[in-house]
Motif scaffolding. Structure first.
Motif, mmCIF file in Angstrom:
data_model
loop_
_atom_site.group_PDB
_atom_site.id
_atom_site.type_symbol
_atom_site.label_atom_id
_atom_site.label_comp_id
_atom_site.label_asym_id
_atom_site.label_seq_id
_atom_site.Cartn_x
_atom_site.Cartn_y
_atom_site.Cartn_z
ATOM 1 N N ALA A 27 -9.469 4.323 -41.951
ATOM 2 C CA ALA A 27 -9.170 3.243 -41.004
ATOM 3 C C ALA A 27 -10.377 2.935 -40.127
ATOM 4 O O ALA A 27 -10.670 1.759 -39.854
ATOM 5 C CB ALA A 27 -7.973 3.627 -40.142
ATOM 6 N N PHE A 28 -11.087 3.965 -39.700
ATOM 7 C CA PHE A 28 -12.285 3.721 -38.888
ATOM 8 C C PHE A 28 -13.377 3.070 -39.729
ATOM 9 O O PHE A 28 -14.128 2.220 -39.232
ATOM 10 C CB PHE A 28 -12.766 5.039 -38.267
ATOM 11 C CG PHE A 28 -12.324 5.215 -36.843
ATOM 12 C CD1 PHE A 28 -11.044 4.872 -36.447
ATOM 13 C CD2 PHE A 28 -13.183 5.726 -35.883
ATOM 14 C CE1 PHE A 28 -10.627 5.024 -35.132
ATOM 15 C CE2 PHE A 28 -12.787 5.887 -34.561
ATOM 16 C CZ PHE A 28 -11.511 5.529 -34.185
ATOM 17 N N TYR A 77 -2.967 0.025 -40.480
ATOM 18 C CA TYR A 77 -2.493 1.408 -40.524
ATOM 19 C C TYR A 77 -1.449 1.661 -41.624
ATOM 20 O O TYR A 77 -1.568 2.639 -42.376
ATOM 21 C CB TYR A 77 -1.923 1.787 -39.155
ATOM 22 C CG TYR A 77 -1.683 3.269 -38.967
ATOM 23 C CD1 TYR A 77 -2.592 4.049 -38.263
ATOM 24 C CD2 TYR A 77 -0.544 3.893 -39.478
ATOM 25 C CE1 TYR A 77 -2.384 5.408 -38.073
ATOM 26 C CE2 TYR A 77 -0.337 5.248 -39.301
ATOM 27 C CZ TYR A 77 -1.254 5.997 -38.593
ATOM 28 O OH TYR A 77 -1.047 7.346 -38.423
ATOM 29 N N PRO A 78 -0.419 0.825 -41.754
ATOM 30 C CA PRO A 78 0.616 1.121 -42.756
ATOM 31 C C PRO A 78 0.073 1.237 -44.177
ATOM 32 O O PRO A 78 0.546 2.069 -44.963
ATOM 33 C CB PRO A 78 1.589 -0.049 -42.618
ATOM 34 C CG PRO A 78 1.428 -0.492 -41.187
ATOM 35 C CD PRO A 78 -0.038 -0.339 -40.922
ATOM 36 N N ILE A 82 -0.627 5.633 -43.988
ATOM 37 C CA ILE A 82 0.671 6.246 -44.302
ATOM 38 C C ILE A 82 0.655 6.973 -45.651
ATOM 39 O O ILE A 82 1.064 8.144 -45.748
ATOM 40 C CB ILE A 82 1.798 5.196 -44.288
ATOM 41 C CG1 ILE A 82 1.932 4.568 -42.895
ATOM 42 C CG2 ILE A 82 3.123 5.849 -44.704
ATOM 43 C CD1 ILE A 82 2.339 5.508 -41.796
ATOM 44 N N GLY A 83 0.162 6.326 -46.671
ATOM 45 C CA GLY A 83 0.180 6.925 -47.997
ATOM 46 C C GLY A 83 -0.767 8.090 -48.169
ATOM 47 O O GLY A 83 -0.629 8.871 -49.123
ATOM 48 N N LYS A 111 0.814 8.267 -30.634
ATOM 49 C CA LYS A 111 0.662 7.232 -31.647
ATOM 50 C C LYS A 111 1.531 6.012 -31.334
ATOM 51 O O LYS A 111 2.599 6.128 -30.750
ATOM 52 C CB LYS A 111 1.040 7.801 -33.019
ATOM 53 C CG LYS A 111 0.732 6.872 -34.181
ATOM 54 C CD LYS A 111 1.160 7.468 -35.500
ATOM 55 C CE LYS A 111 0.408 8.727 -35.828
ATOM 56 N NZ LYS A 111 -1.049 8.473 -36.004
ATOM 57 N N TYR A 112 1.049 4.853 -31.741
ATOM 58 C CA TYR A 112 1.794 3.596 -31.659
ATOM 59 C C TYR A 112 3.143 3.802 -32.345
ATOM 60 O O TYR A 112 3.231 4.187 -33.510
ATOM 61 C CB TYR A 112 0.974 2.514 -32.352
ATOM 62 C CG TYR A 112 1.556 1.145 -32.402
ATOM 63 C CD1 TYR A 112 1.956 0.471 -31.249
ATOM 64 C CD2 TYR A 112 1.654 0.480 -33.628
ATOM 65 C CE1 TYR A 112 2.457 -0.818 -31.315
ATOM 66 C CE2 TYR A 112 2.145 -0.810 -33.705
ATOM 67 C CZ TYR A 112 2.551 -1.450 -32.542
ATOM 68 O OH TYR A 112 3.043 -2.739 -32.617
ATOM 69 N N GLU A 113 4.218 3.557 -31.598
ATOM 70 C CA GLU A 113 5.544 3.972 -32.065
ATOM 71 C C GLU A 113 5.962 3.376 -33.412
ATOM 72 O O GLU A 113 6.509 4.104 -34.251
ATOM 73 C CB GLU A 113 6.591 3.679 -30.991
ATOM 74 C CG GLU A 113 7.937 4.295 -31.285
ATOM 75 C CD GLU A 113 8.880 4.224 -30.101
ATOM 76 O OE1 GLU A 113 10.024 3.795 -30.312
ATOM 77 O OE2 GLU A 113 8.474 4.591 -28.973
ATOM 78 N N PRO A 114 5.734 2.083 -33.669
ATOM 79 C CA PRO A 114 6.137 1.569 -34.981
ATOM 80 C C PRO A 114 5.454 2.290 -36.148
ATOM 81 O O PRO A 114 6.076 2.517 -37.189
ATOM 82 C CB PRO A 114 5.734 0.097 -34.919
ATOM 83 C CG PRO A 114 5.820 -0.239 -33.463
ATOM 84 C CD PRO A 114 5.305 0.990 -32.767
ATOM 85 N N ASN A 115 4.191 2.672 -35.986
ATOM 86 C CA ASN A 115 3.512 3.401 -37.056
ATOM 87 C C ASN A 115 3.995 4.837 -37.138
ATOM 88 O O ASN A 115 4.101 5.409 -38.234
ATOM 89 C CB ASN A 115 2.001 3.332 -36.870
ATOM 90 C CG ASN A 115 1.434 1.964 -37.213
ATOM 91 O OD1 ASN A 115 2.041 1.208 -37.974
ATOM 92 N ND2 ASN A 115 0.287 1.628 -36.655
#
Length: 205
Positions: A27-28, A77-78, A82-83, A111-115
């Motif tokens: 991600a970075f 992010y997703p 996630i994977g 962490k951002y709650e939805p993620n």
């Protein structure tokens, strides 16, 4: 049993229940490609805990740039993180141990709650409460409101959060710190990893 009087145990997410480090590095790298920045993904992944905004401010970015980076990070992010994420040893068993003792489980994370919710879904873990976007003493506010008597985490900030709620701070050495460092930082209990948690909980309750 009255829910407020039930055993309630809170858990941190990153490097306590899950290991998202490979995806965090990617991600970075994606942020660097998109914005021409020189963010150190390896360092970030090795020191998970503080809010992303604070990490990015440490690079000297102004607030509008921090906001742009955070927005893009959360958007990718997703698909990027996630994977690539795995459960840490004993994570599922630790959650189940609380359930088996008649208790409630919380996940309280910076962490951002939805993620964070996507991680729980991907792992197939059902918890009684998820609270995201909180760190350090801010975690204590959630834990106190939920009546948590135990908080489990891997970061010094998790110890602060547990103590802010008057909870027993259980630390696991699956993050950036050793058991000795966690004990020196004030952890009430320091475990090598969550595989040791069910036996500790059984002896406590």
């Amino acid at each position: 049993m009255d829910e407020r009087n039930a055993l309630t145990v809170g858990f941190d997410l990153d490097m306590t229940l899950i290991d998202p480090r490979p995806g965090m590095v990617r991600a970075f790298e994606a942020l660097n490609e998109e914005f021409g920045t020189e963010l150190d993904g390896q360092h970030f992944a090795s020191n998970l805990g503080p809010p992303l905004e604070d990490v990015l401010r440490g690079y000297g970015f102004d607030e509008p740039m921090v906001a742009r980076l955070v927005t893009h990070f959360r958007a990718i992010y997703p698909t990027v993180v996630i994977g690539e994420t795995i459960a840490l040893p004993g994570a599922a068993e630790a959650l189940e141990a609380v359930r088996a003792a008649g208790g409630r489980t919380l996940v309280v994370t910076g962490k951002y709650e939805p993620n964070a919710a996507l991680h729980l879904k991907a792992m197939g873990w059902n918890v009684d409460r998820l609270a995201g976007g909180v760190f350090g003493a801010g975690k204590g506010d959630v834990l106190l409101a939920e009546g948590a008597s135990i908080y489990v985490g891997d970061h010094f900030g998790d110890i602060v959060g547990g103590h802010a709620a008057g909870a027993t701070a259980v630390a696991v050495a699956t993050g950036p710190y050793s058991t000795a460092e966690l004990s020196d930082a004030g952890a009430d209990v320091a475990l090598n990893d969550l595989t040791e948690f069910p036996a500790w909980l059984a002896a406590r309750v």
